[in-house]
Design a protein around this motif. Sequence first.
Motif: not given
Length: 216
Positions: A20-27, A29-37, A55-61
């Motif tokens: 939801x966060x990625x979609x909300x901000x229009x993730x 090309x060039x963006x990266x999401x770092x997940x801390x678990x 999803x990240x790969x499909x959106x170009x990030x």
Amino acid sequence: MTSGRVFLCSFGFDEKFVLRCLVRYGFSVGDIVKLITSDPPDSRVLDAYRRVEELARRLGGSSELLAVDYRDLDRAISVIIGIVGGLRGNEVIVNLSGGMRILICLILIALMLAETKSKIKIEIETEDLKSLVDIPQKILKLPKFRMGGAKLKIAEILVSRGELSVTELATAIGKDKSLMSRHIRDMEEVGLIHTERMGRTKIVKPTNILRALIES
């Protein structure tokens, strides 16, 4: 260091908050999401990560899963500080809606301690997905702020009297107006006061955070 935006998210076995966060901000090309678990990530976390990765790969990030051992607090916080410190120059969006509560606490502590000039937006989405709460970046600077001497006098006077102009404050504590303006700027940057213009006069008011600190 990526040239795009960085999304830094606490992460568990439910990917919905991150998606939801990625979609909300229009993730994009060039963006990266770092997940801390938590370390080690179990199979449910890895399954959820694969969906985020897709999803990240499909959106170009791109995406990255970073596991920290919350049982070793010192090392966990230092690792996250290193991650945040390496984000200089990037716009950073921090989402603390998913994952274990201890991870959320560790990320917040690291954000407060890390030295970064990045523009950081911090948000938490409620479990029912109906509300999104923003945490102002300036709050992160508060633990390092030294409120002594003239700044403490300013705080006490404002809490006592409610609001004053810069000139009135300078007169009240016996400091010149230019020095007073610097103190006010410093205090406003960490969310202790806020200012507003009334014609040519700048009015200074205490925030609820300042009231709580002085009255406690």
